[in-house]
Motif scaffolding. Structure first.
Motif, short mmCIF file in Angstrom:
data_model
loop_
_atom_site.label_atom_id
_atom_site.label_comp_id
_atom_site.label_asym_id
_atom_site.label_seq_id
_atom_site.Cartn_x
_atom_site.Cartn_y
_atom_site.Cartn_z
N ILE A 1 0.84 -1.20 0.00
CA ILE A 1 0.00 0.00 0.00
C ILE A 1 0.87 1.25 0.00
CG2 ILE A 1 -1.63 1.35 1.39
CD1 ILE A 1 -2.86 -1.31 2.28
N GLY A 2 1.93 1.21 0.78
CA GLY A 2 2.91 2.28 0.73
C GLY A 2 2.54 3.49 1.57
N GLU A 3 2.50 4.65 0.94
CA GLU A 3 2.45 5.92 1.65
C GLU A 3 1.26 6.03 2.61
OE1 GLU A 3 2.88 10.63 0.50
OE2 GLU A 3 1.74 9.32 -0.84
N SER A 4 0.07 5.67 2.17
CA SER A 4 -1.10 5.86 3.03
C SER A 4 -1.03 4.95 4.26
CB SER A 4 -2.39 5.59 2.25
OG SER A 4 -2.46 4.25 1.81
N ALA A 5 -0.51 3.73 4.10
CA ALA A 5 -0.36 2.84 5.24
C ALA A 5 0.65 3.41 6.24
CB ALA A 5 0.08 1.45 4.78
N ALA B 1 1.87 6.14 11.33
CA ALA B 1 2.43 7.28 12.08
C ALA B 1 1.38 7.87 13.02
CB ALA B 1 2.94 8.33 11.11
N GLU B 2 0.12 7.90 12.58
CA GLU B 2 -0.95 8.39 13.45
C GLU B 2 -1.07 7.49 14.68
OE1 GLU B 2 -4.74 9.58 11.66
OE2 GLU B 2 -3.80 9.28 9.71
N ALA B 3 -1.04 6.18 14.46
CA ALA B 3 -1.13 5.24 15.57
C ALA B 3 0.08 5.37 16.49
CB ALA B 3 -1.24 3.81 15.04
N VAL C 1 12.70 -1.37 9.36
CA VAL C 1 12.76 -0.25 8.42
C VAL C 1 12.61 1.04 9.21
CG1 VAL C 1 11.61 0.94 6.51
CG2 VAL C 1 11.88 -1.54 6.45
N VAL C 2 13.61 1.92 9.13
CA VAL C 2 13.51 3.24 9.74
C VAL C 2 12.86 4.17 8.71
CG1 VAL C 2 14.77 5.19 10.71
CG2 VAL C 2 15.54 2.85 11.16
N THR C 3 11.71 4.72 9.05
CA THR C 3 10.95 5.51 8.08
C THR C 3 11.68 6.80 7.72
OG1 THR C 3 9.63 6.41 9.90
CG2 THR C 3 8.71 4.55 8.67
#
Length: 311
Positions: free
Chosen positions: A62-66, A71-73, A215-217
């Motif tokens: 899914i990428g960006e939206s996921a 990040a919100e969570a 994975v470090v965002t």
């Protein structure tokens, strides 16, 4: 965020995507579900898998939206007074965080000192080759050394995980398409690699290429161009450099590759290895059963894998 693919050691089950806060793992989907409940979006909370899957494959595809929802969570859990279940790393098995990328694109001859030790010429363009998913293993798995090779070698590399589909992107915009960064070990069977002009047969052996530990965002690593990068074999330093020594840096590679191939969310680019590989030592020092290979990249962490030979 540090994104991990995890499952429980005592009850293995399915892999799930999580993130790390204070050395503990939280489940991303559950954190987002709790956030939706807090927002009084119960209907969406009950269907949370449709917008934020727990499965790592679906998450990265899914990428960006996921990642934005994750990040919100993440921010909600960090500031909320609510109780959330956290898991200790020692109770979990960590898998390769990106399980089935559609493409694994590798870059050879991308550090000048490594080009020199391999007695090769500096490339005019990035040297690209591929690996396949059969080669990928996780940060806690054994590197399998098959009987077909006697010259198995290590290569520490910065790995780039793509976060948005891109084609023909410019260097200036390239980093906007990165989900994050992790560590890769481009294990190479030198005897197989060098018996033909094409390297593929020495580069994608079954269960040979560890990726991880997480994975470090990219929001936490906005500049990948000056990271210390090292490898150790049985505690001995073998490679020590910095990504500032890349011949073709990350933005250039993304521009170059995306002008040839459409990059998809979850695709991996292995950016090349510095000097110090076993092949170039005098005498050469190849990996054997029982060897412990430790890779380290600044701002990401360490990955430790043991080499295993057939019984």
């Amino acid at each position: 965020m540090k994104l991990v693919s995890y499952k429980f050691k005592q009850n293995l089950g399915d892999l799930r995507i999580g993130f790390i806060i204070n050395e503990k793992v939280y489940d991303i989907q559950e954190g987002y579900r709790q956030l939706l409940i807090f927002r009084q979006e119960e209907d969406l909370a009950n269907a949370v898998d449709t917008v934020l899957p727990a499965d790592p494959d679906r998450f990265f595809s899914i990428g960006e939206s996921a990642i934005e929802r994750a990040a919100e969570a993440y921010n909600y859990i960090r500031v909320s007074d609510s109780h959330f279940t956290a898991f200790h790393l020692e109770d979990l098995y960590l898998s390769n965080p990106v399980l089935n990328p559609s493409k694994i694109i590798c870059v050879g001859k991308n550090y000048a000192d490594h080009v020199a030790e391999m007695k090769s010429d500096l490339p005019e363009y990035p040297v690209l080759f591929a690996k396949f998913n059969n080669a990928l293993i996780g940060p806690e798995d054994a590197i399998e050394k098959p009987e077909v090779t006697t010259k198995l070698d290590y290569e520490v590399e910065l790995a780039v995980v793509i976060g948005k589909e891109t084609s023909k992107v410019s260097q200036e915009d390239a980093l906007d398409y990165v989900a994050g960064y992790t560590i890769g070990n481009d294990i190479s069977a030198r005897d197989l690699q060098k018996r033909t002009p094409q390297w593929l047969q020495g580069k994608t052996l079954d269960r040979s290429t560890p990726i991880g530990p997480w994975v470090v965002t990219s929001d936490e690593m906005t500049e990948p161009s000056d990271l210390a990068i090292r490898s150790y074999v049985n505690g001995e330093v073998r490679q020590s450099s910095t990504t500032s020594n890349l011949i073709f840096d990350v933005p250039y590679l993304i521009e170059f590759i995306s002008n040839l191939i459409t990059l998809k969310p979850g695709d991996i680019i292995l950016t090349g290895t510095p000097d110090g590989v076993g092949f170039a030592m005098d005498p050469p020092q190849y990996l054997t059963g029982g060897d412990v290979v430790t890779l380290e990249i600044e701002n990401i962490g360490k990955m430790v894998n043991k080499v295993q030979e057939p019984e």
